[in-house]
Design an enzyme around this catalytic site. Structure first.
Site, mmCIF file in Angstrom:
data_model
loop_
_atom_site.group_PDB
_atom_site.id
_atom_site.type_symbol
_atom_site.label_atom_id
_atom_site.label_comp_id
_atom_site.label_asym_id
_atom_site.label_seq_id
_atom_site.Cartn_x
_atom_site.Cartn_y
_atom_site.Cartn_z
ATOM 1 N N LEU A 202 -98.410 5.413 -8.165
ATOM 2 C CA LEU A 202 -99.780 5.591 -8.632
ATOM 3 C C LEU A 202 -100.675 5.677 -7.401
ATOM 4 C CD1 LEU A 202 -100.585 3.158 -11.615
ATOM 5 C CD2 LEU A 202 -100.914 5.623 -11.572
ATOM 6 N N ASP A 203 -101.608 6.623 -7.399
ATOM 7 C CA ASP A 203 -102.538 6.733 -6.273
ATOM 8 C C ASP A 203 -103.266 5.402 -6.070
ATOM 9 O OD1 ASP A 203 -101.864 9.332 -5.814
ATOM 10 O OD2 ASP A 203 -103.611 10.198 -6.829
#
Length: 297
Positions: A37-38
């Protein structure tokens, strides 16, 4: 400690930051996450602990679901609000137009991977090239948007939120950027929250602050068995002698199983009194259920 721990990843944490925290809290070194996930994104991050990390590459490719907010009239180099603004445009559209273009971005669509992404090209990550001020030609990729609906809007602020269910590998900020292009005014993602991944939802997750307040025994109670991430595979129950043979590394005769399996079919194998034994795959040529991965303590 072996199993799956579902974490609600906080903003400004990388997925690897979460892994580092859990290594410290559990004392277990073998920990791996199920999908990056960013840093600015939040939400569902299933983490595999201990011997269960051996199943990482065998996890079924699940749909993912997100709540994504965006603002119209702005474009940035990263396609999100944290990048450098590259252009601004007057906004002459509202809720009706936004809702009207959603069908165009539902189903199989083509996406051009953003320069600020971890996609590799010629051995280098695109974001490494982007940080050097370079932009290179990329090939579009096919992704699938199963569902896309408008959930919130503020026409005065040009602010909107969509609920997206998509295939693995979809860039939500690129989806929003492309929607902005189609509307003629540009768009940037302002927040991203993953609400479902690997068959798990936010209701099954715990945030980092809560996990840090727990002792090891409390953490162990939150850990789910690995087969909970493998439910997309069919299951089969084998006899006592078959359980022993399977656990000792021996293939099983397909004709002696409790039900027929298709050639190449992957199944979860359970012993009557021993629980989950591992994954097996039917080999049509040899007529055997071969071991793919054993569930080890």
């Amino acid at each position: 400690m072996n199993g799956i721990l579902c974490v609600d990843k906080p903003q400004e944490f990388t997925s690897f930051d979460v892994v580092a925290v859990l290594r410290k809290l559990t004392g277990v070194k073998r920990i791996g996450h199920t999908g990056t996930l960013d840093p600015m994104a939040t939400g569902v991050l299933p983490v595999l602990i201990g011997s269960c990390t051996r199943f990482l590459e065998l996890l079924p490719s699940h749909e993912k679901r997100y709540a994504a907010r965006f603002t119209l009239g702005i474009a940035t180099d990263t396609q999100d609000i944290w990048g450098t603004v590259t252009s601004t445009h007057p906004v002459t559209v509202g809720r009706a137009q936004v809702e009207g273009i959603l069908p165009r971005f539902t189903g199989e669509i083509q996406q051009l991977p953003p320069m600020y992404s971890a996609v590799k090209q010629d051995g280098k990550r695109l974001y490494e090239l982007a940080r050097q001020g370079m932009e290179v030609e990329r090939k579009p990729r096919t992704v699938t948007i199963q569902r896309l609906s408008l959930t919130q809007w503020d026409e005065r602020q040009n602010s909107y939120e969509v609920d997206v269910t998509c295939s693995s590998g979809t860039y939500i900020r690129t989806l929003l950027h492309d929607m902005g292009q189609a509307l003629g005014c540009g768009a940037v993602m302002t927040s991203l929250r993953r609400t479902e991944a690997c068959g798990f939802s936010l209701s099954q997750c715990r945030d980092i602050q809560m996990l840090r307040s727990m002792g090891r025994q409390e953490l162990e109670h939150l850990v789910l068995p690995i087969d909970q991430a493998l439910l997309d595979y069919d299951s089969i129950v084998v006899s006592g002698p078959q359980s022993v043979r399977f656990q000792n590394g021996g293939a099983l005769d397909l004709k002696r199983l409790s039900r027929p399996l298709s050639p190449g079919q992957m199944v979860r194998v359970y012993g009557k009194d021993k629980g989950f034994l591992g994954l097996g795959q039917a080999d049509g040529k040899t007529g055997q259920l071969k071991i793919v991965r054993l569930s080890l303590p």
